[in-house]
Design a protein around this motif. Structure first.
Motif, PDB file in Angstrom:
ATOM      1  N   PHE A 173       0.987  -1.227   0.376  1.00 20.46           N
ATOM      2  CA  PHE A 173      -0.008   0.247   0.195  1.00 20.46           C
ATOM      3  C   PHE A 173       0.317   1.512  -0.034  1.00 20.46           C
ATOM      4  O   PHE A 173       0.399   2.256  -0.265  1.00 20.46           O
ATOM      5  CB  PHE A 173      -0.834   0.125   0.587  1.00 20.46           C
ATOM      6  CG  PHE A 173      -1.894   0.559   1.326  1.00 20.46           C
ATOM      7  CD1 PHE A 173      -3.421   0.542   0.469  1.00 20.46           C
ATOM      8  CD2 PHE A 173      -2.164   2.213   1.251  1.00 20.46           C
ATOM      9  CE1 PHE A 173      -4.554   1.128   0.525  1.00 20.46           C
ATOM     10  CE2 PHE A 173      -2.865   3.358   1.609  1.00 20.46           C
ATOM     11  CZ  PHE A 173      -3.867   2.652   0.885  1.00 20.46           C
ATOM     12  N   VAL A 174       1.916   1.169   0.608  1.00 19.16           N
ATOM     13  CA  VAL A 174       2.990   2.268   0.671  1.00 19.16           C
ATOM     14  C   VAL A 174       3.247   2.875  -0.592  1.00 19.16           C
ATOM     15  O   VAL A 174       3.919   4.052  -1.119  1.00 19.16           O
ATOM     16  CB  VAL A 174       4.083   1.908   2.052  1.00 19.16           C
ATOM     17  CG1 VAL A 174       4.580   0.953   1.449  1.00 19.16           C
ATOM     18  CG2 VAL A 174       4.834   3.476   1.947  1.00 19.16           C
ATOM     19  N   PHE A 175       3.560   1.723  -1.332  1.00 19.26           N
ATOM     20  CA  PHE A 175       4.433   2.350  -2.804  1.00 19.26           C
ATOM     21  C   PHE A 175       3.412   3.628  -3.377  1.00 19.26           C
ATOM     22  O   PHE A 175       3.394   3.974  -4.067  1.00 19.26           O
ATOM     23  CB  PHE A 175       4.428   0.558  -3.160  1.00 19.26           C
ATOM     24  CG  PHE A 175       5.806   0.272  -2.948  1.00 19.26           C
ATOM     25  CD1 PHE A 175       6.613   0.392  -3.137  1.00 19.26           C
ATOM     26  CD2 PHE A 175       5.260  -0.744  -1.991  1.00 19.26           C
ATOM     27  CE1 PHE A 175       7.731  -0.190  -3.231  1.00 19.26           C
ATOM     28  CE2 PHE A 175       6.730  -1.328  -1.196  1.00 19.26           C
ATOM     29  CZ  PHE A 175       7.814  -1.006  -2.065  1.00 19.26           C
ATOM     30  N   HIS A 176       1.875   2.395  -3.597  1.00 22.35           N
ATOM     31  CA  HIS A 176       0.518   3.225  -3.947  1.00 22.35           C
ATOM     32  C   HIS A 176       0.697   4.967  -3.054  1.00 22.35           C
ATOM     33  O   HIS A 176       0.207   5.793  -4.194  1.00 22.35           O
ATOM     34  CB  HIS A 176      -0.952   2.545  -3.813  1.00 22.35           C
ATOM     35  CG  HIS A 176      -0.801   1.581  -3.863  1.00 22.35           C
ATOM     36  ND1 HIS A 176      -1.544   1.046  -5.940  1.00 22.35           N
ATOM     37  CD2 HIS A 176      -0.963   0.142  -4.325  1.00 22.35           C
ATOM     38  CE1 HIS A 176      -1.227   0.478  -6.411  1.00 22.35           C
ATOM     39  NE2 HIS A 176      -0.933  -0.862  -5.255  1.00 22.35           N
ATOM     40  N   LEU A 177       0.813   5.214  -1.862  1.00 21.84           N
ATOM     41  CA  LEU A 177       0.768   6.424  -1.511  1.00 21.84           C
ATOM     42  C   LEU A 177       1.850   7.261  -2.160  1.00 21.84           C
ATOM     43  O   LEU A 177       2.092   8.173  -2.756  1.00 21.84           O
ATOM     44  CB  LEU A 177       1.038   5.809  -0.085  1.00 21.84           C
ATOM     45  CG  LEU A 177       0.270   6.480   0.629  1.00 21.84           C
ATOM     46  CD1 LEU A 177      -1.105   5.311   0.256  1.00 21.84           C
ATOM     47  CD2 LEU A 177       0.575   6.556   2.371  1.00 21.84           C
ATOM     48  N   LYS A 178       3.641   6.347  -2.373  1.00 20.90           N
ATOM     49  CA  LYS A 178       4.607   6.912  -2.991  1.00 20.90           C
ATOM     50  C   LYS A 178       3.915   7.862  -4.667  1.00 20.90           C
ATOM     51  O   LYS A 178       4.429   8.455  -4.684  1.00 20.90           O
ATOM     52  CB  LYS A 178       5.512   6.271  -3.031  1.00 20.90           C
ATOM     53  CG  LYS A 178       6.824   6.669  -3.461  1.00 20.90           C
ATOM     54  CD  LYS A 178       7.104   8.165  -2.388  1.00 20.90           C
ATOM     55  CE  LYS A 178       8.673   8.637  -2.954  1.00 20.90           C
ATOM     56  NZ  LYS A 178       9.274   9.731  -2.293  1.00 20.90           N
ATOM     57  N   GLN A 179       3.999   6.938  -5.372  1.00 20.72           N
ATOM     58  CA  GLN A 179       3.293   6.943  -6.224  1.00 20.72           C
ATOM     59  C   GLN A 179       2.549   7.872  -6.728  1.00 20.72           C
ATOM     60  O   GLN A 179       2.958   8.601  -7.905  1.00 20.72           O
ATOM     61  CB  GLN A 179       2.882   5.511  -7.454  1.00 20.72           C
ATOM     62  CG  GLN A 179       4.102   4.283  -7.669  1.00 20.72           C
ATOM     63  CD  GLN A 179       3.509   3.320  -8.774  1.00 20.72           C
ATOM     64  OE1 GLN A 179       2.264   3.479  -8.914  1.00 20.72           O
ATOM     65  NE2 GLN A 179       5.185   2.977  -8.846  1.00 20.72           N
ATOM     66  N   HIS A 180       1.354   7.694  -5.604  1.00 18.94           N
ATOM     67  CA  HIS A 180       0.182   9.053  -6.802  1.00 18.94           C
ATOM     68  C   HIS A 180       0.541  10.332  -5.500  1.00 18.94           C
ATOM     69  O   HIS A 180      -0.166  11.560  -5.457  1.00 18.94           O
ATOM     70  CB  HIS A 180      -1.354   8.058  -6.124  1.00 18.94           C
ATOM     71  CG  HIS A 180      -1.693   7.722  -6.773  1.00 18.94           C
ATOM     72  ND1 HIS A 180      -1.243   6.442  -6.496  1.00 18.94           N
ATOM     73  CD2 HIS A 180      -2.053   7.741  -7.824  1.00 18.94           C
ATOM     74  CE1 HIS A 180      -2.162   5.818  -7.137  1.00 18.94           C
ATOM     75  NE2 HIS A 180      -2.212   6.040  -8.185  1.00 18.94           N
ATOM     76  N   GLY A 181       1.717  10.705  -5.271  1.00 24.60           N
ATOM     77  CA  GLY A 181       2.541  12.419  -4.499  1.00 24.60           C
ATOM     78  C   GLY A 181       1.758  12.589  -2.835  1.00 24.60           C
ATOM     79  O   GLY A 181       1.634  13.108  -2.273  1.00 24.60           O
ATOM     80  N   ALA A 182       1.519  11.106  -2.226  1.00 29.07           N
ATOM     81  CA  ALA A 182       0.473  11.705  -1.054  1.00 29.07           C
ATOM     82  C   ALA A 182       0.918  10.529   0.218  1.00 29.07           C
ATOM     83  O   ALA A 182       0.941  10.256   1.710  1.00 29.07           O
ATOM     84  CB  ALA A 182      -0.611  10.155  -0.924  1.00 29.07           C
ATOM     85  N   LEU A 183       2.278   9.892   0.074  1.00 28.11           N
ATOM     86  CA  LEU A 183       3.119   9.843   1.124  1.00 28.11           C
ATOM     87  C   LEU A 183       4.370  11.276   1.659  1.00 28.11           C
ATOM     88  O   LEU A 183       5.354  11.466   1.084  1.00 28.11           O
ATOM     89  CB  LEU A 183       4.826   8.746   0.883  1.00 28.11           C
ATOM     90  CG  LEU A 183       5.219   8.460   1.527  1.00 28.11           C
ATOM     91  CD1 LEU A 183       4.699   7.554   2.855  1.00 28.11           C
ATOM     92  CD2 LEU A 183       6.138   7.117   1.289  1.00 28.11           C
TER      93      LEU A 183
END
Length: 360
Positions: free
Chosen positions: A237-247
């Motif tokens: 899930f954290v990879f999706h956060l990073k890819q979508h600029g939300a991390l």
């Protein structure tokens, strides 16, 4: 701390009842941000404040770290987008109400990830078992149709209504029988849980959904939402956060705010205030004989008003004209917040009463 009208050159800016995020943040949250500001912390949401906030939320939910992961993101759109994109394959679709936030208010964000939205009519702002099952039956011509894989609902709904435990239990059972994931948008979950109509707990919601999120932006925080993801869906899930600029590098900013919201039930206190202010407005309309377009269950009031009254009120207050009707009336939406000033609500009610008495 209630918000107040600002005046410039003796002309008052109308008091806003447009939404529940026109104000900044509750003073306790600002104080907590200042108090923790100088400490050095681990970045990207691994700081002590974010971890403390996660544990406070888990305590409210009644789950352990082995059962769910919690991720903080800056906005509701990012919460919905990432939650959905993280668990659907390219050919899988989302069932949502035609009034759902992802269908009407997020600029095609879900479609931009390649996922079809299957739109279903709302009943009192909510998904019904009958309409859900009909949508499933109408979208089974595989592989020629996108495959329904996730049901998206909001609590509170787009018209401010709340799901009962019985309603959510039924929807959850259908999802399990139909191999659907269940995602609950919690932008206004605070006002939903604080509603007199509510009989759900955070633990109930956790048990009956696969992913849900707790909105901070509309609950007294500067910004931020907390996504609760069951372990089966949390991997990567954290990879999706990073890819979508939300991390966020300074993830502590979100962690501190949620820590303060849940440290001593400030979250529910602020939600109750918003609901009480809406009930105050709603009761005045009903007493004066105006028809509500939706029952006021949380902090949103939908009421049918004559156009002359709408124009009169818009000189002094800001709110949405939701729908113009053919009979010369309009449906308007008024939203109260954690910071809504009771004095301003009383002024609003007085203007409505004064106009009504003068024109009847």
């Amino acid at each position: 701390m209630p918000a107040t009208s600002l005046c410039q050159d003796e002309a008052c800016i109308p008091y806003s009842l447009m939404d529940d995020y026109s104000e900044g943040a509750h003073p306790q949250i600002l104080e907590a941000l200042l108090r923790t500001n100088s400490t050095q912390q681990v970045t990207y949401g691994n700081d002590e404040f974010s971890n403390a906030a996660r544990q406070l939320i888990r305590n409210k939910i009644g789950c352990t770290e082995d059962e769910a992961d919690i991720f903080f993101v800056p906005s509701g759109t990012s919460a919905n987008l990432i939650s959905i994109a993280s668990c659907l394959r390219p050919y899988e679709a989302v069932i949502t109400l035609d009034s759902g936030h992802i269908a009407c208010k997020e600029a095609g964000a879900i479609e931009a990830t390649g996922h079809k939205l299957i739109l279903v009519p709302a009943v009192d702002g909510k998904m019904t078992p009958t309409n859900l099952q009909k949508a499933l039956q109408q979208n089974q011509f595989f592989p020629h149709m996108a495959k329904p894989r996730l049901l998206y609902i909001s609590n509170a709904s787009e018209t401010g209504t709340v799901y009962t435990k019985r309603e959510l239990t039924t929807l959850s059972a259908i999802c399990k029988q139909s191999n659907l994931l269940l995602l609950m948008d919690g932008a206004r979950i605070g006002t939903a849980l604080a509603s007199p109509k509510n009989d759900l707990t955070l633990q109930d919601i956790f048990e009956m959904t696969d992913i849900f999120w707790i909105g901070g932006t509309k609950a007294g925080a500067l910004m931020g939402e907390a996504i609760i993801v069951k372990k089966a869906l949390a991997d990567g899930f954290v990879f999706h956060l990073k890819q979508h600029g939300a991390l966020l590098a300074k993830g502590r900013i979100l962690g501190v705010q949620f820590m303060e919201l849940f440290r001593a039930d400030l979250f529910f206190k602020l939600a109750s205030h918003a609901n009480n202010m809406a009930q105050n407005i709603s009761a005045n309309f009903e007493e004066l004989g105006f028809r509500l377009a939706a029952e006021t269950e949380t902090n949103q009031v939908f009421v049918v008003l004559p156009q002359p009254l709408v124009r009169n009120l818009l000189d002094r207050f800001r709110f949405y004209v939701w729908e113009q009707l053919d009979d010369g009336n309009s449906v308007v939406r008024l939203v109260t917040s954690w910071a809504t000033d009771e004095l301003e609500v009383n002024k609003f009610n007085a203007w409505v009463r004064q106009w009504t008495m003068a024109n009847n």
